[in-house]
Enzyme design. Structure first.
Site, PDB file in Angstrom:
ATOM      1  CD  GLN A  88      -2.301  -1.667   2.592  1.00 38.31           C
ATOM      2  OE1 GLN A  88      -1.481  -1.816   3.500  1.00 38.31           O
ATOM      3  NE2 GLN A  88      -3.603  -1.855   2.776  1.00 38.31           N
ATOM      4  CB  VAL A  97       3.545   2.290   9.171  1.00 36.42           C
ATOM      5  CG1 VAL A  97       4.932   2.706   9.647  1.00 36.42           C
ATOM      6  CG2 VAL A  97       2.745   1.714  10.332  1.00 36.42           C
ATOM      7  CG  HIS A  99       9.509   2.433   7.229  1.00 34.62           C
ATOM      8  ND1 HIS A  99      10.276   2.326   8.364  1.00 34.62           N
ATOM      9  CD2 HIS A  99      10.238   1.854   6.240  1.00 34.62           C
ATOM     10  CE1 HIS A  99      11.422   1.708   8.071  1.00 34.62           C
ATOM     11  NE2 HIS A  99      11.416   1.410   6.789  1.00 34.62           N
ATOM     12  CG  HIS A 101       4.679  -1.735   5.238  1.00 36.10           C
ATOM     13  ND1 HIS A 101       4.495  -0.375   5.330  1.00 36.10           N
ATOM     14  CD2 HIS A 101       3.463  -2.293   5.464  1.00 36.10           C
ATOM     15  CE1 HIS A 101       3.219  -0.126   5.609  1.00 36.10           C
ATOM     16  NE2 HIS A 101       2.566  -1.275   5.684  1.00 36.10           N
ATOM     17  CG  HIS A 103       0.997  -6.366   4.001  1.00 31.47           C
ATOM     18  ND1 HIS A 103       0.608  -6.465   5.304  1.00 31.47           N
ATOM     19  CD2 HIS A 103       0.808  -5.061   3.664  1.00 31.47           C
ATOM     20  CE1 HIS A 103       0.188  -5.287   5.741  1.00 31.47           C
ATOM     21  NE2 HIS A 103       0.300  -4.404   4.759  1.00 31.47           N
TER      22      HIS A 103
END
Lengths: 197, 197
Positions: A88, A97, A99, A101, A103
């Protein structure tokens, strides 16, 4: 303390050192406070870049090479047959968040019910869009001590009783995964050697 | 014919040459027959590897560096503020064409409705799990001439009237995106030069 490093590792503003199970010079991987399915982990650049476009080409390359490598080990140790990978990238895409990432969610046939019963492979998206897909809220509640079941968990009724995991539980999973990652790296090294590479 | 190559390019068993808008030595990018939102594209390795684990590290790295680069251009030309990136890696994760592909979907605030009205950023997952997220079925119907609106489109009522796009329309979008990708590459080159890199 992490099984891999004594340096503190931050995911956004959250200290996650004990959740880290794999490190490269540019990338880290962490187990989740409340995995959506067993083996649900996150892969992030060590530098807290908010968006994909903020990554250097080297960081972007290493992130995805790491996703591929971690995904292979997760699939083996969780007895999975497939993986969902989702980023996302930005708040308007659901990022909680700031930062980067990815999943990674290991999948098995009918793990979220059969399609004819309203389940199926894509049911995982209902989880990602639910409260427990909001990794930022979960970490915030942990750090503020305000956690608790304020809302209902969507789609997977059997999991409604889940509580966020303890530091100890996450550390044990991180240590186990770190060991399992090493096994696959050794196999990869031997294969390369056998090929004379 | 593609704006970029005279060689045929296959996505799984589907000939998609006219849909291709970006090529690297290892990766290609194609516009969609029925984008879930404007600018929804796919990024794939040129070699028809079925799973992420089948990619070489070089292919995995190039795939994601390309996702980052294409995402940046898409965000600019579609006036987006965020991106969803998703890989369904294996049938049990919802993969419909056994050829690795990353979906990139540009996002804007409230593009799928406001959260208080049942919309929000994560509504995109309803689209991915809907009929039009099944890129394999759509391409199959096109090639077999059996396309048509057999089912209903979930979640976005305003889009229910959408028809699969024509070759001509996709080629025009591919040509336009190829031009726009070049502009960003030129800017990137100039920035590197200015830094003496």
């Amino acid at each position: 303390m992490s099984p891999l490093t004594t340096k503190p590792i931050y995911f956004g503003s959250f200290l996650v050192t004990s959740q880290v199970f794999h490190l490269t010079p540019l990338t880290f991987c962490l187990v989740n406070l409340k995995p959506l399915l067993p083996g649900h982990v996150l892969v992030s650049p060590l530098r807290a870049a908010p968006r994909l476009r903020d990554l250097t080409p080297a960081e972007a390359a290493d992130l995805f090479v790491t996703v591929r490598r971690v995904g292979r080990t997760l699939e083996r140790v969780y007895g999975a047959s497939a993986l969902n990978v989702a980023v996302q990238d930005g708040a308007d895409a659901g990022q909680s968040v700031p930062h980067v990432h990815a999943h990674i969610i290991p999948r098995r046939a009918d793990d979220l019910g059969a399609p004819r019963e309203g389940g199926g492979p894509d049911k995982v998206y209902d989880l990602l869009e639910g409260e427990d897909g909001d990794v930022g809220r979960l970490l915030r509640e942990r750090d503020e001590g305000t956690g608790g079941r304020k809302g209902k968990f969507p789609a997977v009724d059997a999991d409604e009783e889940r509580e966020p995991r303890s530091e100890e539980e996450m550390r044990r999973e991180a240590e186990w995964l770190a060991e399992e990652m090493k096994k696959d790296e050794e196999v990869e090294g031997e294969e390369k050697e056998a090929k004379g590479g």
